[in-house]
Design a protein around this motif. Structure first.
Motif, PDB file in Angstrom:
ATOM      1  N   SER A 116       0.821  -1.215   0.000  1.00 21.06           N
ATOM      2  CA  SER A 116       0.000   0.000   0.000  1.00 21.06           C
ATOM      3  C   SER A 116       0.855   1.266   0.000  1.00 21.06           C
ATOM      4  O   SER A 116       0.326   2.359  -0.174  1.00 21.06           O
ATOM      5  N   THR A 117       2.164   1.122   0.191  1.00 18.35           N
ATOM      6  CA  THR A 117       3.051   2.286   0.157  1.00 18.35           C
ATOM      7  C   THR A 117       3.330   2.694  -1.278  1.00 18.35           C
ATOM      8  O   THR A 117       3.125   1.921  -2.221  1.00 18.35           O
ATOM      9  N   LEU A 118       3.816   3.906  -1.460  1.00 15.67           N
ATOM     10  CA  LEU A 118       4.068   4.422  -2.798  1.00 15.67           C
ATOM     11  C   LEU A 118       5.344   3.835  -3.368  1.00 15.67           C
ATOM     12  O   LEU A 118       6.349   3.675  -2.660  1.00 15.67           O
ATOM     13  N   GLY A 119       5.294   3.522  -4.660  1.00 10.10           N
ATOM     14  CA  GLY A 119       6.491   3.076  -5.346  1.00 10.10           C
ATOM     15  C   GLY A 119       7.471   4.223  -5.492  1.00 10.10           C
ATOM     16  O   GLY A 119       7.078   5.385  -5.646  1.00 10.10           O
ATOM     17  N   SER A 120       8.753   3.938  -5.450  1.00  9.99           N
ATOM     18  CA  SER A 120       9.781   4.978  -5.475  1.00  9.99           C
ATOM     19  C   SER A 120       9.666   5.848  -6.730  1.00  9.99           C
ATOM     20  O   SER A 120       9.760   5.360  -7.858  1.00  9.99           O
ATOM     21  N   GLY A 121       9.451   7.142  -6.530  1.00  8.63           N
ATOM     22  CA  GLY A 121       9.429   8.113  -7.611  1.00  8.63           C
ATOM     23  C   GLY A 121       8.240   8.019  -8.545  1.00  8.63           C
ATOM     24  O   GLY A 121       8.266   8.611  -9.634  1.00  8.63           O
ATOM     25  N   THR A 122       7.193   7.305  -8.156  1.00  9.37           N
ATOM     26  CA  THR A 122       6.059   7.118  -9.062  1.00  9.37           C
ATOM     27  C   THR A 122       4.810   7.868  -8.629  1.00  9.37           C
ATOM     28  O   THR A 122       3.980   8.228  -9.462  1.00  9.37           O
ATOM     29  N   GLY A 123       4.640   8.058  -7.328  1.00 11.21           N
ATOM     30  CA  GLY A 123       3.420   8.663  -6.840  1.00 11.21           C
ATOM     31  C   GLY A 123       2.248   7.707  -6.859  1.00 11.21           C
ATOM     32  O   GLY A 123       1.111   8.120  -6.608  1.00 11.21           O
ATOM     33  N   GLN A 124       2.478   6.442  -7.157  1.00 12.09           N
ATOM     34  CA  GLN A 124       1.424   5.431  -7.178  1.00 12.09           C
ATOM     35  C   GLN A 124       1.737   4.335  -6.166  1.00 12.09           C
ATOM     36  O   GLN A 124       2.904   4.046  -5.873  1.00 12.09           O
ATOM     37  N   LYS A 125       0.681   3.718  -5.671  1.00 10.52           N
ATOM     38  CA  LYS A 125       0.867   2.627  -4.730  1.00 10.52           C
ATOM     39  C   LYS A 125       1.499   1.425  -5.440  1.00 10.52           C
ATOM     40  O   LYS A 125       1.243   1.171  -6.625  1.00 10.52           O
ATOM     41  N   ARG A 126       2.287   0.705  -4.673  1.00  8.22           N
ATOM     42  CA  ARG A 126       2.949  -0.466  -5.254  1.00  8.22           C
ATOM     43  C   ARG A 126       1.944  -1.482  -5.801  1.00  8.22           C
ATOM     44  O   ARG A 126       2.181  -2.095  -6.836  1.00  8.22           O
ATOM     45  N   ILE A 127       0.826  -1.639  -5.099  1.00  8.24           N
ATOM     46  CA  ILE A 127      -0.158  -2.616  -5.546  1.00  8.24           C
ATOM     47  C   ILE A 127      -0.742  -2.209  -6.896  1.00  8.24           C
ATOM     48  O   ILE A 127      -1.015  -3.072  -7.761  1.00  8.24           O
ATOM     49  N   ASP A 128      -0.923  -0.900  -7.124  1.00  4.68           N
ATOM     50  CA  ASP A 128      -1.458  -0.430  -8.406  1.00  4.68           C
ATOM     51  C   ASP A 128      -0.442  -0.626  -9.521  1.00  4.68           C
ATOM     52  O   ASP A 128      -0.801  -0.988 -10.656  1.00  4.68           O
TER      53      ASP A 128
END
Length: 488
Positions: A160-172
């Motif tokens: 549920s945390t944001l992917g590095s430098g993406t601004g999107q959740k890891r699951i998304d």
């Protein structure tokens, strides 16, 4: 004169030469025939391989069965440079006529007519004739290997945390990547002709556990009889002894526990398992007031005997019960060495069977008044344990925390109406947070591809992470063994 003739050695070399020439020439003749036979066989095999590759390209391009066979014969005979096509027979087996599918098989039989073998046979005392040598050759071309992919995807809370430098959740990000892979290979799969199920995907979401799906509760690979060594971990069935209750007790027979006594009703004699626990735990889910059950009590009278003060008693209720919880589909890890392999489950080896997850109630709550004859039905005692979702057995004197947790008698007490609800996520299905496994789906079939896509979209991050269990179940979804036997 006769003596001189017998002793005369002149001309012996010529005589011996004539005698030895017969086998020597025969050997040379056989060598020539054998060399020619090997050459024709190799030429036939080369033509067969070339025809196989060329015909495979025609099949992939969409050629019909008849056209593919005709093309194979034409290409094969065109490449027989020094072999007469009249001496060959070609058999073509197309991929969709194979039991396994996906393989083009070309077989040729060659009739070789030797040059010198008939004459050699006559010199050696045989008969003249056409001494034909039959030779066979075979070539196999795998058009496209079928592909089975297990998507073992992390659904733990960290996603549920944001992917590095993406601004999107890891699951998304994970969902998008998984669907892109499915779409890409699905397009490729559409180009694979005459192959059944060219590309299949399974989906294994995992966090702290893996969900195989609650509809598998009756399958043979699940432990139905309580014989797995994992089945009774954290459970102390000895507390349910005949001494405590002769009408409802547990008896151990050959490592399994069984229901004894008439108090079990229709399930008397059945094995005690985690499945039976889910079925036996009940909660008072509602109550209905008994008509005319209220009674007015006079507390004070005047001199004339009239009531000046009084109160109504509490009404009586009829309580209805229902099952507390149902198994949601998560399973325990099998004991070593079966925890991370695809050994086929069998009752002859109980350790290979899968056991439903049942998170035991941890120490904490007591329902002191089971008869509802007091004003305070529930008394909560905090022991600092998280998964406290049921009441501890209340009739033991100073039990330890371990005894509170493992005493099985508590699960057969009805949870009173209005008692405190378990915390969010607590209960026997605690840590079962993922959606069920999606078995192999053929992505060339739009409905099956949509099922896979919907399952990917339904993933949600929650719970802890258990990578080995995820990988083990990924392997099992592409294995031909139980639990999942659907394969390409």
């Amino acid at each position: 004169m006769i003596g001189r003739f017998i002793g005369d050695k002149r001309g012996n070399y010529a005589l011996l030469t004539v005698i030895t020439m017969v086998p020597l020439m025969g050997a040379v003749a056989l060598a020539v025939d054998f060399t020619e036979l090997v050459r024709e066989k190799q030429e036939t095999l080369n033509a067969l391989d070339a025809a196989g590759v060329a015909t495979a390209q025609q099949i992939v391009s969409g050629a019909s069965d008849a056209d593919a066979r005709a093309y194979a014969k034409q290409f094969f005979e065109a490449n027989l440079r020094h072999v007469s096509p009249a001496n060959t027979t070609l058999t073509v087996t197309l991929p969709n006529n194979n039991a396994g599918g996906g393989t083009l098989v070309l077989e040729a039989s060659l009739k070789y007519h030797p040059y010198f073998l008939p004459a050699a046979a006559m010199l050696l005392g045989g008969t003249a004739g056409d001494h034909v040598v039959n030779v066979s050759a075979r070539s196999e071309i795998r058009l496209k290997n079928t592909l089975e992919v297990a998507l073992v995807l992390d659904n733990s809370g960290s996603m549920s945390t944001l992917g590095s430098g993406t601004g999107q959740k890891r699951i998304d990000l994970l969902k998008a990547a998984a669907k892109q892979l499915v779409d890409t290979l699905a397009l490729q799969a559409q180009q694979m002709k005459q192959i059944s199920k060219p590309v299949q995907f399974s989906l294994v979401p995992f966090s702290a556990s893996v969900n195989v799906g609650p509809t598998h509760d009756g399958d043979s690979w699940m432990d139905q009889d309580g014989i797995s060594p994992v089945q009774h971990e954290n459970f102390d069935w000895t507390t349910m002894s005949a001494a405590n209750d002769p009408n409802k007790y547990a008896e151990k027979v050959n490592g399994a526990w069984y229901k004894r006594g008439d108090g079990w009703g229709d399930t008397k004699g059945e094995p005690l398992t985690r499945f039976s626990l889910y079925a036996d735990m009940t909660v008072e889910s509602g109550r209905e007031e008994v008509p005319n059950s209220k009674q007015y009590i006079c507390d004070a009278y005047n001199k004339k005997g009239k009531c000046t003060d009084g109160h109504w008693t509490d009404p009586q209720y009829v309580y209805t019960t229902s099952r507390y919880a149902s198994w949601q589909g998560c399973v325990e890890a099998r004991p070593y060495p079966y925890n991370d392999d695809d050994t086929t489950p069998t009752t002859s080896n109980p350790a290979t069977l899968f056991v439903p997850m049942f998170a035991p109630d941890e120490p904490g709550t007591l329902w002191r008044d089971f008869n509802r004859d007091g004003t305070n039905d529930v008394n909560s005692l905090s022991y600092g344990y998280e998964n406290n979702w049921w009441a501890d057995w209340p009739y033991s004197l100073n039990p330890t925390a371990v005894q509170r947790q493992s005493d099985m008698r508590k699960y057969f007490l009805v949870k009173p109406y209005g008692s405190t609800s378990a915390g969010a996520g607590d209960g026997p299905n605690a840590a079962c947070t993922t959606s069920p496994i999606t078995p192999l789906k053929d992505v060339t079939v739009s409905a099956q591809k949509q099922q896979l896509t919907d399952a990917i979209n339904a993933m949600a991050p929650t719970g802890n992470m258990n990578v080995p269990e995820g990988l083990a179940w990924g392997w099992r979804t592409v294995s031909s063994n139980e639990p999942f036997t659907v394969s390409g």
